[in-house]
Design an enzyme around this catalytic site. Structure first.
Site, PDB file in Angstrom:
ATOM      1  N   LYS A  31      68.270 -25.137  15.416  1.00  0.00           N
ATOM      2  CA  LYS A  31      66.992 -24.800  15.856  1.00  0.00           C
ATOM      3  C   LYS A  31      66.711 -23.212  15.478  1.00  0.00           C
ATOM      4  O   LYS A  31      67.903 -22.511  15.196  1.00  0.00           O
ATOM      5  CB  LYS A  31      66.790 -24.996  17.234  1.00  0.00           C
ATOM      6  CG  LYS A  31      68.049 -24.372  18.119  1.00  0.00           C
ATOM      7  CD  LYS A  31      68.010 -24.767  19.401  1.00  0.00           C
ATOM      8  CE  LYS A  31      68.974 -24.076  20.345  1.00  0.00           C
ATOM      9  NZ  LYS A  31      69.208 -24.896  21.642  1.00  0.00           N
ATOM     10  N   TYR A 236      64.179  10.280  19.052  1.00  0.00           N
ATOM     11  CA  TYR A 236      62.959  10.319  19.939  1.00  0.00           C
ATOM     12  C   TYR A 236      63.540  10.562  21.314  1.00  0.00           C
ATOM     13  O   TYR A 236      64.693  10.200  21.946  1.00  0.00           O
ATOM     14  CB  TYR A 236      62.676   8.874  20.070  1.00  0.00           C
ATOM     15  CG  TYR A 236      61.399   8.536  18.952  1.00  0.00           C
ATOM     16  CD1 TYR A 236      60.386   9.445  18.896  1.00  0.00           C
ATOM     17  CD2 TYR A 236      61.807   7.385  18.222  1.00  0.00           C
ATOM     18  CE1 TYR A 236      59.475   8.902  17.841  1.00  0.00           C
ATOM     19  CE2 TYR A 236      60.927   7.189  17.037  1.00  0.00           C
ATOM     20  CZ  TYR A 236      59.683   7.870  16.983  1.00  0.00           C
ATOM     21  OH  TYR A 236      58.864   7.315  15.915  1.00  0.00           O
TER      22      TYR A 236
HETATM   23  C1  LIG Z   1      70.641 -24.876  21.565  1.00  0.00           C
HETATM   24  C2  LIG Z   1      71.015 -26.092  22.203  1.00  0.00           C
HETATM   25  C3  LIG Z   1      72.359 -26.669  21.868  1.00  0.00           C
HETATM   26  C4  LIG Z   1      73.438 -26.036  21.182  1.00  0.00           C
HETATM   27  O1  LIG Z   1      73.762 -24.964  22.003  1.00  0.00           O
HETATM   28  P1  LIG Z   1      74.973 -23.893  21.618  1.00  0.00           P
HETATM   29  O2  LIG Z   1      75.486 -23.299  23.223  1.00  0.00           O
HETATM   30  O3  LIG Z   1      74.520 -22.920  20.614  1.00  0.00           O
HETATM   31  O4  LIG Z   1      76.217 -24.671  20.944  1.00  0.00           O
HETATM   32  C5  LIG Z   1      72.784 -27.978  22.298  1.00  0.00           C
HETATM   33  N1  LIG Z   1      71.685 -28.695  23.122  1.00  0.00           N
HETATM   34  C6  LIG Z   1      70.660 -28.463  23.579  1.00  0.00           C
HETATM   35  C7  LIG Z   1      69.961 -29.139  24.028  1.00  0.00           C
HETATM   36  C8  LIG Z   1      70.187 -27.093  23.322  1.00  0.00           C
HETATM   37  O5  LIG Z   1      68.978 -26.553  23.397  1.00  0.00           O
END
Ligand SMILES: *Cc1c(COP(=O)(O)O)cnc(C)c1O
Length: 338
Positions: A31, A236
């Site tokens: 994702k 800044y």
């Molecule tokens: C993002 C996510 C994962 C992966 O999680 P990590 O902590 O990055 O391994 C797995 N399952 C769901 C439902 C997620 O939202």
């Protein structure tokens, strides 16, 4: 400025996590453009290494990688079946009875999965909702049933065992593949593995997978170097004044590139090979100023993310987590894939 992404390290980290859950299939979470590192490069490499189950957050993320993966790759969409979504070739993870009925009405015979809420109260059907549709949902043949742990990065947190027992209570006897563990859950041990695990951040070199190989190297180019006299300001807000006569280098990235402004004044460093050079003054939109006084010669590039300062160290300094450092990395970098 260059972002180097070690695909072989991602594949090796995935294999190392898969080896910790030998009884389960190891999916891959890609994702948010594979946590900012490029799903178009990461997903095909993982497929070539044998991964067949992928997770994205949104349908359009799934559509982007669908043409890059052979048909036997399953691409699961965590937001489920949103109204109007085009889920062709994708598997929605249905999060509510409303999503379930919408999906079955619009996509009869097409693959789907179910997410249950076991206490995190973020996504998924609650026990009562699940109880009401369970027989109908099981009869429709879900690809798998999953839930997600809220505190898996804290092994002693009582929520882990509570969520595990809620998950078992809701799914024992369903005779459908089950999935509970992301990276943290894999590390909690075999009780949490079920039939499929869903590693994300650990593949990308982040905690809680402390054994991960580093994946990202971020080098910034020195645009200009100048001598600054003791007492003069830099940057800044004049938030930093030279405590001695020193030499300041200005490098070519800033908070617009995901180098969080909250790193300012907190002890972040850039590295000239093994030599640490402190960031001084505020991180600007496109620029960072660095004290290079102690270098014999200023190189063309200084490293912000490297073995000396991995993503989680930078995250600590900025008051956040490695996930946010990765997903903040901007689009202006020249990317090199190893
Ligand atoms: C993002 C996510 C994962 C992966 O999680 P990590 O902590 O990055 O391994 C797995 N399952 C769901 C439902 C997620 O939202």
């Amino acid at each position: 400025m260059g972002l180097q992404i070690d695909i072989a390290a991602i594949v090796a980290n995935h294999a190392a996590l898969a080896a910790l859950a030998p009884g389960a299939r190891a999916a891959a979470v890609v994702k948010a453009d594979a946590y900012g590192l490029g799903a178009d490069r990461v997903a095909p490499a993982l497929y070539a290494a044998g991964v067949r189950d992928f997770f994205v957050a949104l349908a359009h993320e799934g559509r982007a990688i669908r043409p890059l993966l052979p048909q036997d790759a399953r691409i699961n969409v965590l937001s489920g079946h949103m109204e109007g979504a085009d889920l062709t070739g994708l598997t929605p993870v249905l999060n509510s009875p409303a999503q379930f009925f919408r999906d079955r009405a619009m996509r009869p015979g097409q693959p789907f999965a179910i997410q249950l809420d076991t206490g995190m109260n973020r996504l998924g059907m609650e026990a009562a909702e699940w109880g009401a549709i369970r027989d109908e949902a099981l009869a429709a043949g879900p690809a798998f049933i999953m839930s997600h742990l809220a505190c898996a990065d804290e092994p002693d947190h009582p929520a882990n065992a509570a969520q595990l027992s809620a998950f078992c209570a809701m799914t024992d006897g369903c005779n459908v593949p089950r999935s509970l563990a992301a990276t943290g859950g894999i590390l909690l041990g075999p009780d949490y593995h079920f039939d499929m695990v869903r590693p994300g951040v650990g593949m990308y070199g982040g905690l809680p997978f402390a054994q991960a190989r580093g994946v990202v190297t971020l080098s910034l180019r020195v645009i200009q170097t100048r001598d600054v006299r003791r007492g003069e300001m830099v940057g800044y807000g004049a938030s930093w004044h030279a405590p001695r006569d020193c030499r300041i280098a200005t490098v070519d990235a800033g908070y617009a590139d995901g180098i969080l402004r909250s790193l300012s004044g907190k002890g972040a460093q850039l590295f000239a090979a093994d030599v640490a050079c402190p960031v001084v003054g505020r991180v600007s939109m496109d620029l960072i100023t660095v004290d290079v006084t102690d270098l014999d010669a200023v190189p063309d590039r200084l490293d912000l993310i490297c073995a000396h300062q991995p993503i989680d160290r930078l995250a600590d300094i900025a008051g956040t987590i490695g996930y946010e450092v990765l997903t903040s990395l901007g689009l202006r970098y020249q990317r090199t894939y190893l």
